[in-house]
Design an enzyme around this catalytic site. Sequence first.
Site, PDB file in Angstrom:
ATOM      1  N   SER A   1       2.474  -9.476  -6.902  1.00 59.66           N
ATOM      2  CA  SER A   1       1.169  -9.755  -6.311  1.00 59.66           C
ATOM      3  C   SER A   1       0.898 -11.251  -6.358  1.00 59.66           C
ATOM      4  CB  SER A   1       0.078  -9.026  -7.092  1.00 59.66           C
ATOM      5  OG  SER A   1      -1.170  -9.641  -6.822  1.00 59.66           O
TER       6      SER A   1
ATOM      7  N   HIS B   1       3.084  -8.515  -2.277  1.00 53.10           N
ATOM      8  CA  HIS B   1       1.802  -7.801  -2.305  1.00 53.10           C
ATOM      9  C   HIS B   1       0.662  -8.820  -2.152  1.00 53.10           C
ATOM     10  CE1 HIS B   1      -0.748  -4.359  -3.555  1.00 53.10           C
ATOM     11  NE2 HIS B   1      -1.466  -5.252  -4.215  1.00 53.10           N
TER      12      HIS B   1
ATOM     13  N   ASP C   1      -3.306  -9.348  -2.008  1.00 55.73           N
ATOM     14  CA  ASP C   1      -4.593  -8.730  -2.363  1.00 55.73           C
ATOM     15  C   ASP C   1      -5.716  -9.403  -1.593  1.00 55.73           C
ATOM     16  OD1 ASP C   1      -3.967  -6.732  -4.395  1.00 55.73           O
ATOM     17  OD2 ASP C   1      -3.184  -8.428  -5.533  1.00 55.73           O
TER      18      ASP C   1
ATOM     19  N   MET D   1      -9.582  -9.545  -0.900  1.00 54.45           N
ATOM     20  CA  MET D   1     -10.850  -9.151  -1.537  1.00 54.45           C
ATOM     21  C   MET D   1     -12.011  -9.841  -0.839  1.00 54.45           C
ATOM     22  SD  MET D   1      -9.784  -9.396  -5.518  1.00 54.45           S
ATOM     23  CE  MET D   1      -8.221  -8.743  -6.122  1.00 54.45           C
TER      24      MET D   1
ATOM     25  N   HIS E   1      -2.978  -5.247   0.737  1.00 51.74           N
ATOM     26  CA  HIS E   1      -3.887  -4.349   0.020  1.00 51.74           C
ATOM     27  C   HIS E   1      -5.316  -4.800   0.319  1.00 51.74           C
ATOM     28  CE1 HIS E   1      -5.371  -2.918  -4.232  1.00 51.74           C
ATOM     29  NE2 HIS E   1      -5.965  -2.282  -3.250  1.00 51.74           N
TER      30      HIS E   1
ATOM     31  N   MET F   1      -9.048  -4.726  -0.098  1.00 50.20           N
ATOM     32  CA  MET F   1     -10.182  -4.330  -0.941  1.00 50.20           C
ATOM     33  C   MET F   1     -11.415  -4.888  -0.238  1.00 50.20           C
ATOM     34  SD  MET F   1      -8.259  -5.109  -4.502  1.00 50.20           S
ATOM     35  CE  MET F   1      -7.018  -6.058  -3.636  1.00 50.20           C
TER      36      MET F   1
ATOM     37  N   MET G   1      -4.383   2.826  -8.302  1.00 46.86           N
ATOM     38  CA  MET G   1      -4.810   1.655  -9.069  1.00 46.86           C
ATOM     39  C   MET G   1      -4.789   2.050 -10.552  1.00 46.86           C
ATOM     40  SD  MET G   1      -5.421  -0.692  -6.883  1.00 46.86           S
ATOM     41  CE  MET G   1      -5.963  -1.913  -8.080  1.00 46.86           C
TER      42      MET G   1
ATOM     43  N   ASP H   1      -0.504  -0.059  -9.065  1.00 44.78           N
ATOM     44  CA  ASP H   1      -1.000  -1.436  -8.980  1.00 44.78           C
ATOM     45  C   ASP H   1      -1.960  -1.727 -10.134  1.00 44.78           C
ATOM     46  OD1 ASP H   1      -1.797  -3.944  -8.194  1.00 44.78           O
ATOM     47  OD2 ASP H   1      -2.874  -3.296  -6.397  1.00 44.78           O
TER      48      ASP H   1
HETATM   49  C1  DX5 Z   1      -6.192  -5.916  -8.529  1.00 43.34           C
HETATM   50  C2  DX5 Z   1      -5.044  -6.157  -7.572  1.00 43.34           C
HETATM   51  C3  DX5 Z   1      -3.695  -6.131  -8.210  1.00 43.34           C
HETATM   52  C4  DX5 Z   1      -3.509  -7.181  -9.269  1.00 43.34           C
HETATM   53  C5  DX5 Z   1      -2.253  -6.924 -10.040  1.00 43.34           C
HETATM   54  O1  DX5 Z   1      -7.352  -5.701  -7.788  1.00 43.34           O
HETATM   55  O2  DX5 Z   1      -5.049  -5.165  -6.572  1.00 43.34           O
HETATM   56  O3  DX5 Z   1      -2.687  -6.237  -7.217  1.00 43.34           O
HETATM   57  O4  DX5 Z   1      -3.426  -8.439  -8.728  1.00 43.34           O
HETATM   58  O5  DX5 Z   1      -2.162  -7.936 -10.994  1.00 43.34           O
HETATM   59  P1  DX5 Z   1      -1.572  -7.660 -12.448  1.00 43.34           P
HETATM   60  O6  DX5 Z   1      -0.163  -7.203 -12.242  1.00 43.34           O
HETATM   61  O7  DX5 Z   1      -1.703  -8.966 -13.116  1.00 43.34           O
HETATM   62  O8  DX5 Z   1      -2.423  -6.575 -13.055  1.00 43.34           O
HETATM   63 ZN    ZN Z   2      -3.302  -5.020  -5.216  1.00 42.31          ZN
END
Ligand code: DX5
Ligand code: ZN
Length: 231
Positions: free
Chosen positions: A12, A37, A39, A41, A71, A73, A142, A184
């Site tokens: 990620s 990956h 993320d 947000m 991903h 969010m 998650m 994740d």
């Molecule tokens: C959290 C993200 C994850 C996160 C994973 O909302 O979706 O992808 O970045 O990071 P680690 O591996 O550090 O938990």
């Molecule tokens: Zn993620």
Amino acid sequence: MTTRAPIVIAPSLLSADFARLGEQVAGVVDAGADWIHLDVMDNHYVPNLTVGPMVCEAIRPYASGAMLDVHLMCEPVDALVPLFAKAGAGLISFHPEATRHVDRTLQVIRDHGCQAGLVFNPATPLHWLDHTIDKLDLVMLMSVNPGFGGQNFIASTLPKLRSVRARLDAYEREHRRSIRLEVDGGVKPDNIALIAAAGADTFVAGSAVFGSKSWRDTIATLRAAALAARA
Ligand code: DX5
Ligand code: ZN
């Protein structure tokens, strides 16, 4: 017994150095990452704000063909799908609570030529699989509450993984089509064996990879531990 999909390690970027993102993407793919990956947000669905399709498009040339696992969010979802598809996403996953019409969102993703994933927060019930599974390429559990990297793995994800695994195995036997099971949050070299034994085949790891001295060694360790655990 169904055949197990190859292990996928998906670092990620949330824990990468954002000032040097292209270089970091190229470096982590060279170090053995299978997917990247990303993320996304929105400070609405989750209490944090990261990147949009422009950044996805900007990193794409550095990924040497490694799939961009986007991903979302974000709430709502549908209008973002074409933008990320155009920006090079290979797979787009979203949270069912974040869209009014889950089936429509899955269809929009597929219509834009991407694989589709549905994401379950730690407290999201699995009943969302009931009428969606035929349109899924991936189920993501998650193992932390979404919003931040570097959180601790929530142990109740393990029995939840086992029940999704059983469901996906039954689906695969009946329909001859496999669906990936991704986990994740909080995945580390010291817990990936348990997670793989519970049925995951695709592992997001942010802080574990980017926070380590040798990305190559960490990815190799994660992969070897996952493979050994399900042998
Ligand atoms: C959290 C993200 C994850 C996160 C994973 O909302 O979706 O992808 O970045 O990071 P680690 O591996 O550090 O938990
Ligand atoms: Zn993620």
